[in-house]
Design a protein around this motif. Structure first.
Motif, PDB file in Angstrom:
ATOM      1  N   ARG A  86       0.800  -1.222   0.000  1.00  0.00           N
ATOM      2  CA  ARG A  86       0.000   0.000   0.000  1.00  0.00           C
ATOM      3  C   ARG A  86       0.837   1.278   0.000  1.00  0.00           C
ATOM      4  O   ARG A  86       0.305   2.353   0.232  1.00  0.00           O
ATOM      5  CB  ARG A  86      -0.946   0.000   1.203  1.00  0.00           C
ATOM      6  CG  ARG A  86      -1.927  -1.160   1.177  1.00  0.00           C
ATOM      7  CD  ARG A  86      -2.950  -1.084   2.283  1.00  0.00           C
ATOM      8  NE  ARG A  86      -3.859  -2.220   2.252  1.00  0.00           N
ATOM      9  CZ  ARG A  86      -4.942  -2.305   1.493  1.00  0.00           C
ATOM     10  NH1 ARG A  86      -5.252  -1.297   0.702  1.00  0.00           N
ATOM     11  NH2 ARG A  86      -5.710  -3.374   1.513  1.00  0.00           N
ATOM     12  N   GLY A  87       2.129   1.170  -0.260  1.00  0.00           N
ATOM     13  CA  GLY A  87       2.960   2.368  -0.248  1.00  0.00           C
ATOM     14  C   GLY A  87       3.378   2.825  -1.627  1.00  0.00           C
ATOM     15  O   GLY A  87       4.371   3.543  -1.776  1.00  0.00           O
ATOM     16  N   ILE A  88       2.611   2.420  -2.655  1.00  0.00           N
ATOM     17  CA  ILE A  88       3.059   2.654  -4.024  1.00  0.00           C
ATOM     18  C   ILE A  88       3.151   4.139  -4.359  1.00  0.00           C
ATOM     19  O   ILE A  88       4.149   4.602  -4.922  1.00  0.00           O
ATOM     20  CB  ILE A  88       2.138   1.917  -5.015  1.00  0.00           C
ATOM     21  CG1 ILE A  88       2.462   0.420  -4.975  1.00  0.00           C
ATOM     22  CG2 ILE A  88       2.309   2.452  -6.423  1.00  0.00           C
ATOM     23  CD1 ILE A  88       1.688  -0.413  -5.945  1.00  0.00           C
ATOM     24  N   LYS A  89       2.131   4.908  -4.036  1.00  0.00           N
ATOM     25  CA  LYS A  89       2.167   6.328  -4.404  1.00  0.00           C
ATOM     26  C   LYS A  89       3.311   7.055  -3.698  1.00  0.00           C
ATOM     27  O   LYS A  89       3.888   7.994  -4.252  1.00  0.00           O
ATOM     28  CB  LYS A  89       0.819   6.980  -4.103  1.00  0.00           C
ATOM     29  CG  LYS A  89      -0.299   6.496  -5.027  1.00  0.00           C
ATOM     30  CD  LYS A  89      -1.547   7.315  -4.878  1.00  0.00           C
ATOM     31  CE  LYS A  89      -2.689   6.773  -5.738  1.00  0.00           C
ATOM     32  NZ  LYS A  89      -2.415   6.845  -7.175  1.00  0.00           N
ATOM     33  N   LEU A  90       3.651   6.621  -2.489  1.00  0.00           N
ATOM     34  CA  LEU A  90       4.768   7.238  -1.774  1.00  0.00           C
ATOM     35  C   LEU A  90       6.083   6.995  -2.497  1.00  0.00           C
ATOM     36  O   LEU A  90       6.976   7.850  -2.482  1.00  0.00           O
ATOM     37  CB  LEU A  90       4.832   6.685  -0.348  1.00  0.00           C
ATOM     38  CG  LEU A  90       5.910   7.274   0.568  1.00  0.00           C
ATOM     39  CD1 LEU A  90       5.707   8.775   0.736  1.00  0.00           C
ATOM     40  CD2 LEU A  90       5.891   6.575   1.922  1.00  0.00           C
ATOM     41  N   THR A  91       6.199   5.840  -3.162  1.00  0.00           N
ATOM     42  CA  THR A  91       7.455   5.516  -3.842  1.00  0.00           C
ATOM     43  C   THR A  91       7.705   6.392  -5.063  1.00  0.00           C
ATOM     44  O   THR A  91       8.810   6.365  -5.617  1.00  0.00           O
ATOM     45  CB  THR A  91       7.467   4.039  -4.287  1.00  0.00           C
ATOM     46  OG1 THR A  91       6.427   3.821  -5.252  1.00  0.00           O
ATOM     47  CG2 THR A  91       7.259   3.110  -3.110  1.00  0.00           C
ATOM     48  N   PHE A  92       6.713   7.149  -5.502  1.00  0.00           N
ATOM     49  CA  PHE A  92       6.930   8.062  -6.619  1.00  0.00           C
ATOM     50  C   PHE A  92       7.409   9.433  -6.155  1.00  0.00           C
ATOM     51  O   PHE A  92       7.826  10.250  -6.972  1.00  0.00           O
ATOM     52  CB  PHE A  92       5.642   8.219  -7.432  1.00  0.00           C
ATOM     53  CG  PHE A  92       5.284   6.996  -8.214  1.00  0.00           C
ATOM     54  CD1 PHE A  92       6.018   6.631  -9.328  1.00  0.00           C
ATOM     55  CD2 PHE A  92       4.233   6.195  -7.830  1.00  0.00           C
ATOM     56  CE1 PHE A  92       5.705   5.494 -10.046  1.00  0.00           C
ATOM     57  CE2 PHE A  92       3.909   5.053  -8.544  1.00  0.00           C
ATOM     58  CZ  PHE A  92       4.646   4.703  -9.653  1.00  0.00           C
ATOM     59  N   VAL A  93       7.352   9.670  -4.864  1.00  0.00           N
ATOM     60  CA  VAL A  93       7.738  10.977  -4.332  1.00  0.00           C
ATOM     61  C   VAL A  93       9.000  10.885  -3.481  1.00  0.00           C
ATOM     62  O   VAL A  93       9.923  11.702  -3.618  1.00  0.00           O
ATOM     63  CB  VAL A  93       6.583  11.574  -3.498  1.00  0.00           C
ATOM     64  CG1 VAL A  93       6.995  12.912  -2.897  1.00  0.00           C
ATOM     65  CG2 VAL A  93       5.333  11.733  -4.354  1.00  0.00           C
ATOM     66  N   LEU A  94       9.063   9.878  -2.607  1.00  0.00           N
ATOM     67  CA  LEU A  94      10.151   9.800  -1.640  1.00  0.00           C
ATOM     68  C   LEU A  94      11.536   9.673  -2.282  1.00  0.00           C
ATOM     69  O   LEU A  94      12.487  10.318  -1.809  1.00  0.00           O
ATOM     70  CB  LEU A  94       9.896   8.646  -0.666  1.00  0.00           C
ATOM     71  CG  LEU A  94      10.787   8.599   0.574  1.00  0.00           C
ATOM     72  CD1 LEU A  94      10.767   9.933   1.309  1.00  0.00           C
ATOM     73  CD2 LEU A  94      10.343   7.467   1.506  1.00  0.00           C
ATOM     74  N   PRO A  95      11.729   8.872  -3.358  1.00  0.00           N
ATOM     75  CA  PRO A  95      13.066   8.831  -3.968  1.00  0.00           C
ATOM     76  C   PRO A  95      13.539  10.198  -4.445  1.00  0.00           C
ATOM     77  O   PRO A  95      14.736  10.510  -4.362  1.00  0.00           O
ATOM     78  CB  PRO A  95      12.888   7.859  -5.146  1.00  0.00           C
ATOM     79  CG  PRO A  95      11.758   6.987  -4.748  1.00  0.00           C
ATOM     80  CD  PRO A  95      10.829   7.882  -3.990  1.00  0.00           C
ATOM     81  N   LEU A  96      12.612  11.027  -4.921  1.00  0.00           N
ATOM     82  CA  LEU A  96      12.995  12.373  -5.355  1.00  0.00           C
ATOM     83  C   LEU A  96      13.503  13.197  -4.177  1.00  0.00           C
ATOM     84  O   LEU A  96      14.479  13.949  -4.302  1.00  0.00           O
ATOM     85  CB  LEU A  96      11.806  13.079  -6.010  1.00  0.00           C
ATOM     86  CG  LEU A  96      11.542  12.777  -7.489  1.00  0.00           C
ATOM     87  CD1 LEU A  96      11.115  11.326  -7.692  1.00  0.00           C
ATOM     88  CD2 LEU A  96      10.458  13.707  -8.032  1.00  0.00           C
ATOM     89  N   ILE A  97      12.845  13.031  -3.026  1.00  0.00           N
ATOM     90  CA  ILE A  97      13.283  13.759  -1.833  1.00  0.00           C
ATOM     91  C   ILE A  97      14.654  13.264  -1.382  1.00  0.00           C
ATOM     92  O   ILE A  97      15.549  14.062  -1.059  1.00  0.00           O
ATOM     93  CB  ILE A  97      12.246  13.592  -0.705  1.00  0.00           C
ATOM     94  CG1 ILE A  97      10.912  14.227  -1.126  1.00  0.00           C
ATOM     95  CG2 ILE A  97      12.747  14.203   0.593  1.00  0.00           C
ATOM     96  CD1 ILE A  97       9.787  13.983  -0.149  1.00  0.00           C
ATOM     97  N   LEU A  98      14.831  11.945  -1.388  1.00  0.00           N
ATOM     98  CA  LEU A  98      16.112  11.376  -0.957  1.00  0.00           C
ATOM     99  C   LEU A  98      17.252  11.820  -1.869  1.00  0.00           C
ATOM    100  O   LEU A  98      18.342  12.171  -1.399  1.00  0.00           O
ATOM    101  CB  LEU A  98      16.018   9.848  -0.931  1.00  0.00           C
ATOM    102  CG  LEU A  98      14.998   9.244   0.043  1.00  0.00           C
ATOM    103  CD1 LEU A  98      14.987   7.724  -0.069  1.00  0.00           C
ATOM    104  CD2 LEU A  98      15.291   9.665   1.477  1.00  0.00           C
ATOM    105  N   VAL A  99      17.011  11.806  -3.172  1.00  0.00           N
ATOM    106  CA  VAL A  99      18.040  12.249  -4.119  1.00  0.00           C
ATOM    107  C   VAL A  99      18.259  13.754  -4.000  1.00  0.00           C
ATOM    108  O   VAL A  99      19.397  14.242  -4.077  1.00  0.00           O
ATOM    109  CB  VAL A  99      17.652  11.859  -5.558  1.00  0.00           C
ATOM    110  CG1 VAL A  99      18.571  12.533  -6.576  1.00  0.00           C
ATOM    111  CG2 VAL A  99      17.713  10.347  -5.728  1.00  0.00           C
ATOM    112  N   GLY A 100      17.174  14.501  -3.797  1.00  0.00           N
ATOM    113  CA  GLY A 100      17.302  15.946  -3.654  1.00  0.00           C
ATOM    114  C   GLY A 100      18.192  16.324  -2.485  1.00  0.00           C
ATOM    115  O   GLY A 100      19.044  17.224  -2.585  1.00  0.00           O
TER     116      GLY A 100
END
Length: 685
Positions: A496-510
């Motif tokens: 159930r965390g799929i939508k989060l996986t489209f945002v969180l990697p961007l934050i981590l890389v940022g």
């Protein structure tokens, strides 16, 4: 220049966890490959309707359906609407009998005598049987449905008549019971039966046993309960479990309208757990309101994709009610059946009673190694964004021990369902971020050592994309291994965390980017750190046009997230649907649009931005967009119902096509820059 060092010990643990992950994934692949048989089915009632509409014997239509590849026919509880039509029994409203008596149209003296004696009531339904077997089954089933206190028998001459206290219009639509004559006719025609019994009101153990006794002696491929409850809900579920286990029956569950999990039926989880998940099959039927809009070729392609991507193993085909051009209705439907059968066989499936997944629950020791690898990845990421931690190796190991114990102990104790989900979430976000960060660190060291012409830059970018994709695939292996078991393959459990996986990697890389590059003054290899740069951003004066651009970025982000995940929050355009259909037919697995059209081309453009020394802010934006592609590659594996090999090939296709599109974009930019440069030279000359 800040130089971040990679803890080789943590990297080694990640590699050990990767080996464990691959062992689990290969075992999963074996389970999926052993489940390649599909029950190609249609409704028995639909074939009878087709026979009536074409003026053909039912036996001829069933023989043609068998020849076209249909393997099972679904048989439902009979109703008096059907019995009145086929003449095997008749239900008459008491009010109708009384009306006929008083109008003089009731001529049978025996019925007139019953009315005269006051034995005919206007609020009752009177049932007359015309077939001995059907009548016997009705005498068993009607009292079970209504209750014995509402049913009694009358004599009309030498014939028995059943009187039932019921609302007539509701009664004729009510499910009565499984008809043995229909099931025998199906078996005699060479088909298996998909039994579709419905539940009783206040169902008892005896009711459940009576239904399964009715199935004895029949060739049953699967049981798929009808209605909003399984048979036995809610107090006799154990009896249903016992009866199904005694007969070694598989249960089909209907895929939900959103193509996610199942149509909700009370008691289905209890039955599935009771008989074993290795006895559960996923069923799909194209919705009634959608099928008439589909061409046969489109519907056939739908079945091939559905079975491959969503582990559907019962294909319940509805008949078309309008003929195709230059074809009869019979020819239209037989062509539909045959084409569906042929495309499934071409995809490597066999047809027959639906295949099931073997019970698949990987070793807890392998899973514990996976958890250790995820813990190592978490600490490695922290060490690559926190300079103080990067130089404090002992603190890294202390953190690893804490994280690893928290993750591994529940798994080794035989629990840890929530830990597995957290590990999958961490894998989906950390590994794409680590893959991109590795490339950022690599190019920082290479930039001043080598110079690249356009050709070498293009080749370097493609190689870097392949390497980054490979590193991201480590996260895919971890995600799959964290979740893989029969319940996830069947979608009783979902990530159930799929939508989060489209945002969180961007934050981590940022965060990692801001620790390595200054996005304001162009000092690519120096930075004031994340917090100071964020403070600068917050202190920047904002112009109206800047607000407008930020608004557009926000809208794009909302669209991006809404269109992603298990369920889409936004419709897809007709043009994109056609493009998707083309890719589905051209490739083994259709790549994600966000990978081949957005993420991977942006990766190559980021390479160009770095080597051509474009403004750091542009480079930063391209890196974040490139991260979308890497995250999407890993997130694909969160759809556990999709075979792991298909998810793997989907990502490969995305990289290949995305690299091609990115290369074209680089060439166009190079051409544009060349034209502009020459124009400036001519102007200055």
């Amino acid at each position: 220049m800040k130089d971040f060092k990679y803890n080789r010990g943590l990297v080694l643990i990640i590699m050990v966890g990767l080996i464990a992950s691959l062992m689990i994934s290969f075992a999963r692949h074996g389970v999926e490959e052993n489940n390649r048989q599909i029950d190609l089915a249609t409704n028995y009632e639909d074939l009878l309707e087709l026979a009536d509409r074409e003026g053909l014997p039912a036996e001829e239509v069933m023989a043609k359906a068998k020849e076209a590849g249909i393997t099972s026919l679904a048989v439902y509880d009979t109703t008096f609407k059907k019995l009145n039509a086929n003449g095997k029994a008749t239900a008459i409203a008491g009010s109708e009998l009384l009306g006929s008596y008083h109008s003089g149209t009731l001529t049978d003296p025996l019925w007139r005598q019953l009315v005269a004696e006051g034995k005919i009531q206007g609020n009752e339904v009177y049932i007359v049987g015309h077939d001995a077997r059907t009548w016997q089954e009705l005498k068993e089933d009607v009292p079970r449905r209504l209750g014995k206190d509402r049913v009694h028998l009358l004599k009309v001459g030498d014939e028995e008549v059943m009187a039932a206290k019921a609302h007539f219009e509701s009664f004729v639509k009510m499910d009565i019971g499984m008809p043995t004559d229909e099931m025998e006719a199906v078996n005699k025609a060479g088909f298996h039966v998909i039994a579709r019994p419905s539940n009783f009101n206040k169902c008892t153990e005896d009711d459940v046993k009576a239904v399964f006794k009715r199935l004895d002696g029949m060739d049953i491929s699967e049981v798929v309960f009808s209605g909003s409850q399984v048979l036995g809900a809610n107090k006799s579920l154990q009896t249903t479990i016992d009866e199904m286990k005694a007969r070694n029956l598989n249960m089909g569950l209907i895929e939900g309208v959103t193509q996610l999990q199942f149509y909700k039926q009370d008691g289905m989880e209890e039955i599935a757990k009771g008989i074993g998940y290795d006895k559960i099959v996923r069923l799909y039927a194209i919705p009634k309101d959608e099928q008439p809009k589909l061409k046969i070729s489109t519907a056939v392609e739908r079945w091939a994709n559905t079975d491959e991507e969503r582990n559907i193993r019962i294909d319940l085909l509805r008949i078309y009610d309008k003929p195709s051009p230059n074809m009869s209705l019979m020819e239209t439907n037989m062509q539909y059946f045959k084409d569906t059968h042929d495309i499934l066989v071409a995809h490597g499936y066999t047809v027959g009673p639906a295949g099931t997944f073997a019970s698949f629950y990987p070793s807890k020791y392998l899973r514990a190694l996976v958890m250790a690898g995820v813990a190592a990845a978490a600490v490695l990421y922290l060490s690559l964004v926190i300079p103080a931690l990067n130089t404090a190796v002992k603190k890294q190991w202390l953190l690893f021990v804490i994280f690893a114990l928290c993750a591994m102990v529940p798994i080794l104790m035989g629990t840890g369902a929530k830990i597995r989900v957290l590990a999958a979430l961490a894998s989906a976000n950390l590994f794409p971020a680590l893959a991109v960060i590795f490339q950022l660190d690599r190019i920082r060291h290479l930039r001043d050592k080598i110079t690249l012409g356009f050709g070498k830059m293009l080749i370097t970018g493609i190689i870097a994309l392949l390497v980054t994709g490979t590193l991201s695939y480590i996260g895919a292996a971890y995600l799959s291994a964290s979740l893989a078991d029969t319940e996830y393959l069947l979608e009783f459990q979902i990530f159930r965390g799929i939508k989060l996986t489209f945002v969180l990697p961007l934050i981590l890389v940022g965060i990692a980017f801001l620790q390595r590059f200054d996005i304001f003054d162009g000092r690519m290899d120096d930075t004031d750190g994340v917090l100071n740069q964020l403070k600068k951003i917050m202190d920047m004066p904002v112009k109206v046009k800047t607000l407008f651009v930020l608004f557009l970025v926000l809208v794009a982000g909302v669209v991006f997230v809404a269109r992603s995940g298990h369920t889409s929050g936004m419709p897809v355009s007709a043009a994109e649907l056609k493009f998707r259909a083309f890719l589905e037919q051209a490739l083994y697995a259709r790549p994600r649009t966000k990978e081949l059209m957005i993420g991977h081309p942006a990766f190559l453009m980021a390479v160009m931005a770095f080597w051509r020394k474009w403004p750091t802010m542009i480079f930063f934006g391209l890196v974040l967009i490139a991260t979308i592609g890497q995250g999407s590659m890993v997130e694909t594996f969160a759809h556990m119902r999709t075979p792991v090999f298909m998810s793997f090939m989907r990502g490969i296709g995305g990289i290949v096509l995305g690299a091609g599109i990115g290369a074209i974009a680089m060439m166009l930019v190079q051409l544009w820059q060349t034209v502009i440069s020459r124009a400036k030279e001519r102007k200055s000359a």
